[in-house]
Design a protein around this motif. Structure first.
Motif, PDB file in Angstrom:
ATOM      1  N   GLU A 117      -4.451  -1.509   0.414  1.00 13.11           N
ATOM      2  CA  GLU A 117      -4.786  -0.996   1.445  1.00 13.11           C
ATOM      3  C   GLU A 117      -6.227  -1.758   2.077  1.00 13.11           C
ATOM      4  O   GLU A 117      -6.148  -2.016   3.048  1.00 13.11           O
ATOM      5  CB  GLU A 117      -5.081   0.574   1.463  1.00 13.11           C
ATOM      6  N   ASN A 118      -7.175  -1.830   1.044  1.00 15.83           N
ATOM      7  CA  ASN A 118      -8.343  -2.533   1.526  1.00 15.83           C
ATOM      8  C   ASN A 118      -7.941  -3.823   1.781  1.00 15.83           C
ATOM      9  O   ASN A 118      -8.530  -4.427   2.746  1.00 15.83           O
ATOM     10  CB  ASN A 118      -9.476  -2.401   0.366  1.00 15.83           C
ATOM     11  N   ALA A 141      -3.089   4.875  -7.910  1.00 16.00           N
ATOM     12  CA  ALA A 141      -3.944   5.131  -6.894  1.00 16.00           C
ATOM     13  C   ALA A 141      -4.979   3.797  -6.746  1.00 16.00           C
ATOM     14  O   ALA A 141      -5.293   3.458  -5.362  1.00 16.00           O
ATOM     15  CB  ALA A 141      -4.598   6.196  -7.149  1.00 16.00           C
ATOM     16  N   VAL A 142      -5.402   3.274  -7.718  1.00 17.07           N
ATOM     17  CA  VAL A 142      -6.283   2.151  -7.531  1.00 17.07           C
ATOM     18  C   VAL A 142      -5.628   1.128  -7.005  1.00 17.07           C
ATOM     19  O   VAL A 142      -6.076   0.423  -6.078  1.00 17.07           O
ATOM     20  CB  VAL A 142      -6.708   1.586  -9.099  1.00 17.07           C
ATOM     21  N   THR A 178       2.107   6.747  -6.781  1.00 15.48           N
ATOM     22  CA  THR A 178       1.184   7.511  -7.332  1.00 15.48           C
ATOM     23  C   THR A 178       1.542   8.992  -7.167  1.00 15.48           C
ATOM     24  O   THR A 178       1.225   9.614  -8.289  1.00 15.48           O
ATOM     25  CB  THR A 178      -0.139   7.555  -6.383  1.00 15.48           C
ATOM     26  N   SER A 236      -2.997   0.994  -4.939  1.00 19.54           N
ATOM     27  CA  SER A 236      -2.665   1.485  -3.580  1.00 19.54           C
ATOM     28  C   SER A 236      -3.990   1.354  -2.777  1.00 19.54           C
ATOM     29  O   SER A 236      -3.976   0.672  -1.741  1.00 19.54           O
ATOM     30  CB  SER A 236      -2.240   2.989  -3.284  1.00 19.54           C
ATOM     31  N   LYS A 237      -5.109   1.455  -3.162  1.00 14.38           N
ATOM     32  CA  LYS A 237      -6.377   1.612  -2.454  1.00 14.38           C
ATOM     33  C   LYS A 237      -6.708  -0.098  -2.558  1.00 14.38           C
ATOM     34  O   LYS A 237      -7.298  -0.556  -1.357  1.00 14.38           O
ATOM     35  CB  LYS A 237      -7.634   1.971  -3.221  1.00 14.38           C
ATOM     36  N   TYR A 238      -6.433  -0.823  -3.432  1.00 12.76           N
ATOM     37  CA  TYR A 238      -6.663  -2.141  -3.345  1.00 12.76           C
ATOM     38  C   TYR A 238      -5.812  -2.808  -2.401  1.00 12.76           C
ATOM     39  O   TYR A 238      -6.482  -3.533  -1.543  1.00 12.76           O
ATOM     40  CB  TYR A 238      -6.203  -2.808  -4.821  1.00 12.76           C
ATOM     41  N   LEU A 242       1.454   4.039  -2.965  1.00  6.99           N
ATOM     42  CA  LEU A 242       0.881   5.301  -2.722  1.00  6.99           C
ATOM     43  C   LEU A 242       2.208   6.338  -3.046  1.00  6.99           C
ATOM     44  O   LEU A 242       1.929   7.317  -3.671  1.00  6.99           O
ATOM     45  CB  LEU A 242       0.628   5.611  -1.286  1.00  6.99           C
ATOM     46  N   MET A 253     -12.582  -3.863  -7.574  1.00  8.57           N
ATOM     47  CA  MET A 253     -11.265  -3.241  -7.240  1.00  8.57           C
ATOM     48  C   MET A 253     -10.272  -4.110  -8.155  1.00  8.57           C
ATOM     49  O   MET A 253      -9.266  -3.219  -8.837  1.00  8.57           O
ATOM     50  CB  MET A 253     -10.636  -3.011  -5.969  1.00  8.57           C
ATOM     51  N   TRP A 278      -8.223  -2.253 -11.436  1.00 10.90           N
ATOM     52  CA  TRP A 278      -6.701  -2.262 -11.574  1.00 10.90           C
ATOM     53  C   TRP A 278      -6.291  -2.941 -12.784  1.00 10.90           C
ATOM     54  O   TRP A 278      -5.398  -2.414 -13.572  1.00 10.90           O
ATOM     55  CB  TRP A 278      -6.064  -3.303 -10.347  1.00 10.90           C
ATOM     56  N   PRO A 338       0.805  -1.309  -0.085  1.00  5.21           N
ATOM     57  CA  PRO A 338      -0.029  -0.014  -0.045  1.00  5.21           C
ATOM     58  C   PRO A 338       0.861   1.353   0.122  1.00  5.21           C
ATOM     59  O   PRO A 338       0.460   1.968  -0.808  1.00  5.21           O
ATOM     60  CB  PRO A 338      -0.812   0.053   1.342  1.00  5.21           C
TER      61      PRO A 338
END
Length: 115
Positions: free
Chosen positions: A64-65, A57-58, A17, A60-62, A14, A76, A80, A10
């Motif tokens: 992190e989630n 960004a996607v 990004t 990173s969110k993937y 980030l 997601m 991606w 993550p």
């Protein structure tokens, strides 16, 4: 929830990004600063790092989630894959246009080149 192998993912995505966003902003600044000499191709090229910024960004969110919840969200992962594929396709297209010399040594592309 992430293994040691993926624990830094993550944060890494980030940071990537942020780097891609700086690249987009720098490219836009250079094109705007030299707009008299900027060609259509220069303006089109900004799309490539912009899509890659969104892809990072996607991702990173993937991750992190996945770390927070512990389970994958299929939408997601699909987003991606779609953004990564779009980036690679756009990158290939821009490289092909550059290789053909459009807007560099030729003002227009011939009909066979467009196909």
């Amino acid at each position: 929830h992430l293994s040691c192998e993926h624990a830094a993912s993550p944060l890494m995505y980030l940071c990537l990004t942020g780097l891609w966003l700086m690249t987009v902003l720098l490219w836009m600044w250079v094109v705007a600063r030299n707009r008299e000499q900027a060609l259509t191709l220069h303006r089109m090229i900004v799309i490539v790092p912009l899509v890659q910024t969104f892809s990072m960004a996607v991702q990173s969110k993937y991750w992190e989630n996945l770390n927070d919840v512990g389970e994958e969200r299929e939408w997601m992962r699909l987003l991606w894959y779609m953004t990564t594929s779009l980036f690679k396709g756009l990158q290939f297209g821009v490289l092909m246009i550059l290789a053909k010399g459009w807007c560099i040594v030729r003002p227009d592309m011939s009909l066979p080149d467009r196909r």
